[in-house]
Design an enzyme around this catalytic site. Sequence first.
Site, mmCIF file in Angstrom:
data_model
loop_
_atom_site.group_PDB
_atom_site.id
_atom_site.type_symbol
_atom_site.label_atom_id
_atom_site.label_comp_id
_atom_site.label_asym_id
_atom_site.label_seq_id
_atom_site.Cartn_x
_atom_site.Cartn_y
_atom_site.Cartn_z
ATOM 1 N N TYR A 17 0.842 -1.198 0.000
ATOM 2 C CA TYR A 17 0.000 0.000 0.000
ATOM 3 C C TYR A 17 0.880 1.253 0.000
ATOM 4 O O TYR A 17 0.663 2.167 -0.782
ATOM 5 C CB TYR A 17 -0.939 -0.004 1.214
ATOM 6 C CG TYR A 17 -1.751 1.263 1.312
ATOM 7 C CD1 TYR A 17 -2.823 1.490 0.442
ATOM 8 C CD2 TYR A 17 -1.451 2.233 2.254
ATOM 9 C CE1 TYR A 17 -3.561 2.654 0.506
ATOM 10 C CE2 TYR A 17 -2.187 3.407 2.323
ATOM 11 C CZ TYR A 17 -3.238 3.609 1.455
ATOM 12 O OH TYR A 17 -3.963 4.769 1.522
ATOM 13 N N GLU A 39 -10.461 6.549 5.312
ATOM 14 C CA GLU A 39 -9.776 7.433 6.265
ATOM 15 C C GLU A 39 -10.711 7.763 7.428
ATOM 16 O O GLU A 39 -10.284 7.800 8.576
ATOM 17 C CB GLU A 39 -9.275 8.708 5.580
ATOM 18 C CG GLU A 39 -8.166 8.478 4.570
ATOM 19 C CD GLU A 39 -6.864 7.917 5.139
ATOM 20 O OE1 GLU A 39 -6.651 7.971 6.364
ATOM 21 O OE2 GLU A 39 -6.056 7.415 4.347
ATOM 22 N N TRP A 47 -4.321 1.993 10.915
ATOM 23 C CA TRP A 47 -4.538 1.878 9.477
ATOM 24 C C TRP A 47 -4.473 0.417 9.045
ATOM 25 O O TRP A 47 -5.187 -0.011 8.150
ATOM 26 C CB TRP A 47 -3.537 2.732 8.700
ATOM 27 C CG TRP A 47 -3.754 2.609 7.229
ATOM 28 C CD1 TRP A 47 -2.920 2.067 6.311
ATOM 29 C CD2 TRP A 47 -4.918 2.992 6.493
ATOM 30 N NE1 TRP A 47 -3.483 2.089 5.053
ATOM 31 C CE2 TRP A 47 -4.721 2.657 5.148
ATOM 32 C CE3 TRP A 47 -6.133 3.584 6.846
ATOM 33 C CZ2 TRP A 47 -5.664 2.885 4.156
ATOM 34 C CZ3 TRP A 47 -7.073 3.818 5.858
ATOM 35 C CH2 TRP A 47 -6.825 3.470 4.535
#
Length: 186
Positions: A17, A39, A47
């Site tokens: 990512y 987000e 995350w």
Amino acid sequence: MPDRCGWADLSPAMRRYHDAEWGRPVRGDARLFERITLEGAQAGLSWATILNKRAAYRAAFAGFRPERVAAFTARDERRLLADAGIVRNRAKIRSAIANARAYLDLKEEVGHVGGWLASFDDAAALSKELRSRGFTFVGPTIAESILQAIGALDGHVPGCAQSSRASRSRSPRTRVPARRAVPGRR
């Protein structure tokens, strides 16, 4: 050479990512809406948790096509609350649905949402503007994460192999479209 961004010790999925997606320009409504939604979903969580659930989010939220998510009903909300593949937080689920509607309204007004988002380099100003347009879960920290995720702000630290690929570095200035200036806070 070790990666100074601090991603070197993370999972292969996180590393991919970082190297292939984060900080790169994003095109297309589904991809932009995905960044906004994920987000927001990440608020208060790691995350890695959200990235590991991304496939389930894509399935649950109709491939992040904002026009489909905007049409979700109370029945869809119940379905999402029962989906163990995503974060089952009622406020975050409602936010994603409301944000899809706000996204479509914004797109109707400004045309290319990605270009509009990238016109900001002050997260507080972007957060304020998004909230004024009906978006939720878009405080300054999340707004900054969105800008970094779409390549509008360089979130890489000096020495990171990916830092030269970012579109521009952090700046305290606010740049917004000329037709609607918003005073920045910093």
